[in-house]
Design a protein around this motif. Structure first.
Motif, mmCIF file in Angstrom:
data_model
loop_
_atom_site.group_PDB
_atom_site.id
_atom_site.type_symbol
_atom_site.label_atom_id
_atom_site.label_comp_id
_atom_site.label_asym_id
_atom_site.label_seq_id
_atom_site.Cartn_x
_atom_site.Cartn_y
_atom_site.Cartn_z
ATOM 1 N N LYS A 452 0.837 -1.198 0.000
ATOM 2 C CA LYS A 452 0.000 0.000 0.000
ATOM 3 C C LYS A 452 0.878 1.258 0.000
ATOM 4 O O LYS A 452 0.618 2.222 -0.729
ATOM 5 C CB LYS A 452 -0.909 -0.016 1.234
ATOM 6 C CG LYS A 452 -1.965 1.068 1.270
ATOM 7 C CD LYS A 452 -2.921 0.846 2.442
ATOM 8 C CE LYS A 452 -3.969 1.960 2.518
ATOM 9 N NZ LYS A 452 -4.914 1.736 3.643
ATOM 10 N N ARG A 453 1.958 1.215 0.792
ATOM 11 C CA ARG A 453 2.868 2.363 0.861
ATOM 12 C C ARG A 453 3.598 2.567 -0.472
ATOM 13 O O ARG A 453 3.755 3.693 -0.934
ATOM 14 C CB ARG A 453 3.872 2.149 1.991
ATOM 15 C CG ARG A 453 4.755 3.374 2.261
ATOM 16 C CD ARG A 453 5.545 3.227 3.546
ATOM 17 N NE ARG A 453 6.544 2.175 3.469
ATOM 18 C CZ ARG A 453 6.487 1.034 4.141
ATOM 19 N NH1 ARG A 453 5.474 0.789 4.956
ATOM 20 N NH2 ARG A 453 7.442 0.121 4.013
ATOM 21 N N LEU A 454 4.014 1.478 -1.112
ATOM 22 C CA LEU A 454 4.687 1.578 -2.401
ATOM 23 C C LEU A 454 3.760 2.143 -3.472
ATOM 24 O O LEU A 454 4.176 2.936 -4.326
ATOM 25 C CB LEU A 454 5.199 0.204 -2.847
ATOM 26 C CG LEU A 454 6.477 -0.320 -2.184
ATOM 27 C CD1 LEU A 454 6.796 -1.713 -2.688
ATOM 28 C CD2 LEU A 454 7.635 0.615 -2.468
ATOM 29 N N CYS A 455 2.501 1.733 -3.428
ATOM 30 C CA CYS A 455 1.517 2.266 -4.373
ATOM 31 C C CYS A 455 1.383 3.770 -4.193
ATOM 32 O O CYS A 455 1.312 4.529 -5.174
ATOM 33 C CB CYS A 455 0.159 1.596 -4.172
ATOM 34 S SG CYS A 455 0.108 -0.126 -4.695
ATOM 35 N N GLN A 456 1.338 4.202 -2.950
ATOM 36 C CA GLN A 456 1.215 5.628 -2.675
ATOM 37 C C GLN A 456 2.421 6.393 -3.233
ATOM 38 O O GLN A 456 2.266 7.467 -3.826
ATOM 39 C CB GLN A 456 1.086 5.866 -1.171
ATOM 40 C CG GLN A 456 -0.220 5.345 -0.584
ATOM 41 C CD GLN A 456 -0.334 5.629 0.903
ATOM 42 O OE1 GLN A 456 -0.255 6.761 1.328
ATOM 43 N NE2 GLN A 456 -0.540 4.588 1.692
#
Length: 527
Positions: A452-456
């Motif tokens: 989720k953090r990488l997507c952000q």
């Protein structure tokens, strides 16, 4: 990664030595000096050794690499060099070391004696953690983790930023307009210095007879001056050539200013520009700009990995960005710059040995030894049950309950689900920002916090005026608070353009009310 063989100074190194190189820098008046760091963190030097710039303790040239013992194990994170040459590095511990030419105190040790071995630069820096260094012809600037800038050395044009033109023998904090501001990026031309702040503002000081400070005039500046012409434009990276400057915006645009006798501004002509000029890059989004204070060459890399070059290219004046077949901006300087020196510290990978991570990446979606396939939108994705159970709690539970060799997925698209499975093999994602929204949805559903953090982060890098509202809506929907705040600030900083997009016109009513209310509190509607 970069093939170090493009740099002639490495031509005599045997293949087994080349495979060990992890970092490298080529410098000198003819690209005839080099430093490199091996996989086990040993540092070596070779070349003509002008002014003791190889740091070997003597003035002897060497065609074979010699080890610099004092730097072994130091973990270099930033390196720059002057035209003397002098060399300055920052280590992972935040220490600064310098050696080589010192006729103008550019080593920061209070003397003008050349330094034959690397020595720590201590004055005013002992309690500071330096993350980046940059050198002009005979001056040096350093950036700390706290966003402070220190400068020392040659100061005939005010490039040290001290308010005078007296040479600066030891590191001195560059304050004036930078006082209480946070700098995030620095660069040096031959006789000037540039700094980018965390709010996207850009400051310059020093020599300005070619307009390389971007201030609209040709007067030298002895203290930092904000580039007013970039008001409202958020700069994220700056790079300096001999007497010209390139700046990259948060939207992937490139501005250029300064000397242009070789077409190094990319404007299609050879007229100097004293104010930042937007370069036409055919609407391609840029992610990196490159220039070096020793040359009149410019380069940039697009989001899709294409590399453009312009300016002085092996004696030719290329006045418009030219699309190359190169894989990196480093290749431009190896093949077309004069002299052929590196514009920053290179990172070099060997290609014979595969690490565990590389081996796993190679086997992703390979049917040869897979024991499970997913069917998504009628297409197959081949994977390995053991790896999925190790990497993901969702699959551990699912695969412990079934012995199926084929599983059909209907909730997510093929593109998104393949990116998710590839992430489990590689720890990285490779999607454009709009598609990363779908992966963000999946990461939320599967409770994959890191994904989720990488997507952000991917979405942040791809934000533009056209898609900002779409990305903001997605951030709100998937409760990605950090991304929501980032998108909101981007929208406010580009409010006029964003409010004219179709996405804004189609914005959800409740989200629109919330946006207007928050933007009002943020002061976006003040005259």
């Amino acid at each position: 990664m970069l093939d170090v063989g493009k740099w002639p100074v490495f031509a005599l190194l045997p293949p087994e030595e080349l495979r060990l190189i992890r970092q490298a820098c080529v410098f000198g008046s003819a690209g005839n000096e080099a430093l490199y760091v091996t996989l086990n963190d040993e540092v070596f030097a070779l070349g003509t050794n002008c002014s003791g710039c190889l740091g070997l303790g003597d003035l002897q040239s060497t065609i074979e690499p010699r080890r610099i013992d004092v730097l072994c194990g130091k973990k270099i994170v930033s390196l720059s060099y002057g035209t003397g040459p002098h060399v300055v590095i920052a280590t992972a511990d935040g220490e600064v070391f310098a050696w080589g030419h010192n006729g103008y105190s550019q080593l920061g040790n209070g003397t003008t004696n050349h330094g034959l071995t690397p020595a720590q630069v201590s004055t005013n820096l002992l309690n500071k953690r330096v993350t980046e260094v940059a050198c002009g012809s005979h001056h040096t600037i350093a950036l700390t983790v706290d966003g402070e800038v220190f400068a020392w050395g040659y100061n005939n044009s005010g490039q040290v930023g001290s308010g005078s033109t007296a040479n600066q023998p030891t590191p001195r904090r560059v304050s004036s307009c930078l006082q209480n501001k946070v700098v995030v990026n620095i660069a040096c031309g031959q006789l000037c210095s540039m700094a980018v702040l965390d709010n996207g503002e850009t400051y310059g000081w020093g020599y300005n007879c070619n307009g390389q400070l971007g201030l609209g005039n040709n007067g030298n500046q002895q203290t930092p001056c904000r580039i007013a012409a970039l008001q409202g434009v958020n700069i994220v990276q700056v790079a300096c050539g001999y007497a010209h400057t390139l700046a990259l915006t948060d939207e992937g645009c490139v501005y250029a200013w300064g000397a242009n006798s070789y077409g190094q501004l990319g404007t299609g002509n050879k007229s100097n520009q004293a104010v930042p000029t937007l370069i036409n890059t055919d609407k391609e989004r840029m992610v990196e700009v490159a220039a070096c204070h020793t040359s009149h060459t410019s380069a940039a890399r697009t989001q899709s990995g294409q590399v453009l070059m312009w300016g002085q290219c092996r004696g030719q004046a290329v006045a418009c960005p030219y699309l190359t077949h190169f894989a990196s901006t480093d290749d431009v300087f190896a093949c077309f710059a004069t002299p052929a020196v590196t514009w920053h510290l290179l990172t070099v990978d060997g290609d014979d040995y595969l690490t565990v991570a590389q081996s796993l990446k190679k086997e992703f979606d390979s049917p040869d030894i897979s024991d499970l396939k997913f069917l998504v939108d009628g297409k197959c994705i081949h994977v390995h049950k053991a790896l999925l159970k190790i990497r993901c709690e969702h699959f551990r539970a699912l695969l412990n309950e079934t012995d199926e060799e084929s599983i059909e997925i209907q909730q997510f698209s093929y593109l998104v689900y393949r990116a998710f499975l590839e992430y489990l093999y590689t720890d990285t994602i490779n999607l454009p920002p709009e598609d990363a929204i779908g992966l963000l949805d999946l990461a939320t559903f599967y409770r994959e916090t890191r994904l989720k953090r990488l997507c952000q982060e991917t979405i942040k890098r791809g934000i533009s005026e056209e898609n900002a509202i779409t990305l903001l809506s997605a951030a709100v929907k998937y409760e990605a608070r950090d991304l929501e705040e980032f998108c909101f600030k981007f929208c406010v900083n580009h409010l006029t353009a964003v409010t004219q997009t179709q996405a804004f016109a189609d914005m959800d009513h409740e989200l629109l009310k919330t946006f207007i209310s928050k933007a009002s509190r943020y002061g976006a509607f003040k005259n």
